[in-house]
Design a protein around this motif. Structure first.
Motif, mmCIF file in Angstrom:
data_model
loop_
_atom_site.group_PDB
_atom_site.id
_atom_site.type_symbol
_atom_site.label_atom_id
_atom_site.label_comp_id
_atom_site.label_asym_id
_atom_site.label_seq_id
_atom_site.Cartn_x
_atom_site.Cartn_y
_atom_site.Cartn_z
ATOM 1 N N ASP A 73 -6.070 -20.373 -27.346
ATOM 2 C CA ASP A 73 -7.116 -20.116 -26.359
ATOM 3 C C ASP A 73 -8.457 -20.045 -27.089
ATOM 4 N N ARG A 74 -9.363 -20.968 -26.767
ATOM 5 C CA ARG A 74 -10.705 -20.945 -27.328
ATOM 6 C C ARG A 74 -11.657 -21.554 -26.306
ATOM 7 N N GLN A 75 -12.721 -20.832 -25.967
ATOM 8 C CA GLN A 75 -13.736 -21.320 -25.040
ATOM 9 C C GLN A 75 -15.079 -21.274 -25.758
ATOM 10 N N TRP A 76 -15.581 -22.439 -26.119
ATOM 11 C CA TRP A 76 -16.819 -22.507 -26.886
ATOM 12 C C TRP A 76 -17.999 -22.022 -26.038
ATOM 13 N N ASN A 172 -17.302 -18.801 -32.854
ATOM 14 C CA ASN A 172 -16.475 -19.627 -31.984
ATOM 15 C C ASN A 172 -15.158 -20.068 -32.610
ATOM 16 N N GLU A 184 -15.706 -15.727 -26.934
ATOM 17 C CA GLU A 184 -15.552 -15.771 -25.471
ATOM 18 C C GLU A 184 -14.114 -15.453 -25.055
ATOM 19 N N ALA A 185 -13.159 -16.103 -25.711
ATOM 20 C CA ALA A 185 -11.756 -15.832 -25.399
ATOM 21 C C ALA A 185 -11.394 -14.386 -25.714
ATOM 22 N N ARG A 188 -12.924 -11.910 -23.049
ATOM 23 C CA ARG A 188 -12.196 -11.959 -21.775
ATOM 24 C C ARG A 188 -10.789 -11.389 -21.911
#
Length: 248
Positions: A73-76, A172, A184-185, A188
């Motif tokens: 899970d990675r959200q740039w 990131n 970000e991940a 959240r």
């Protein structure tokens, strides 16, 4: 006479075979050196590529997760979409001289080398730039070989990338748990908020979990983490003079 001639013939054959064998060995050795050199130079080419702001690098751990079909899970997110609390807390926890050094904190590194020579327990001396280089191109664990490869990569990255770009990439690709990468991940997952909305306390908990994100969970701090949090929070609040390379 026949035996002598035969001996001469055999000797000549061995000499020919030797002359043929030597170039073959030299060719293989040259190919191996070229192959090693190619793989050593790849990270430097990628550092040039990652200078481009629209490129979103992945780490070796992320690639390993893909290779073993684990996924991640990675959200740039852009640096402007990350709370300044995160930048302050991470910098004060991981690398207080980030804006001042050239990618390597030579003073800290000399101290670690001296401690090792004196037989004392060594402390970490990796800057954020060094950690970014390690995460992108190398492997976890302590070794002289990894550190030898890490230093020039960090120096080259610092020469090419701005401090803002380095921090953006680091935040990131940093690991915050098994299969969990990037701020970000992590925000959240642990606090149910985007990275832009992290409070100083939440950002500090994430920062102090970085040295061992598999065992340290930001949402369930250990006793050691709880002890460190107020120290890092205090430094973060007073970090104005230290973060000028990020926020002018």
């Amino acid at each position: 006479m026949d035996i002598e001639a035969e001996g001469k013939t055999d000797g000549g054959g061995e000499a020919v075979r030797a002359r043929r064998f030597l170039p073959s060995v030299q060719g293989r050795f040259r190919s191996i050196l070229m192959g090693v050199g190619f793989f050593v130079l790849i990270p430097y080419a990628l550092i040039v590529l990652y200078w481009l702001p629209f490129v979103r690098p992945v780490s070796t751990l992320m690639l390993a997760d893909l290779a073993f079909f684990r996924g991640y899970d990675r959200q740039w997110v852009e640096l402007d979409d990350i709370s300044p609390n995160v930048v302050k807390a991470v910098m004060m926890s991981e690398d207080g001289q980030f804006c001042a050094h050239n990618g390597v904190d030579w003073g800290q590194l000399r101290g670690v080398v001296q401690d090792a020579l004196d037989g004392e327990a060594t402390r970490g001396a990796s800057t954020i730039t060094m950690q970014t280089a390690k995460n992108l191109f190398l492997w976890n664990g302590r070794s002289f070989l990894r550190k030898t490869l890490e230093l020039p990569l960090a120096l080259f990255a610092n020469t090419l990338w701005s401090k803002r770009r380095t921090m953006e990439i680091y935040l990131n690709i940093a690991e915050w748990g098994p299969g969990l990468y990037g701020i970000e991940a992590a925000a959240r997952h642990y606090f149910k908020v985007p990275a832009a909305k992290l409070s100083l306390r939440q950002a500090t908990l994430l920062a102090v979990s970085l040295p061992n994100p598999v065992l340290r969970k930001a949402s369930k701090p250990t006793r050691n983490m709880t002890r460190l949090v107020p120290v890092i929070e205090r430094r973060a609040r007073a970090s104005g003079d230290y973060i000028t390379c990020i926020y002018n």
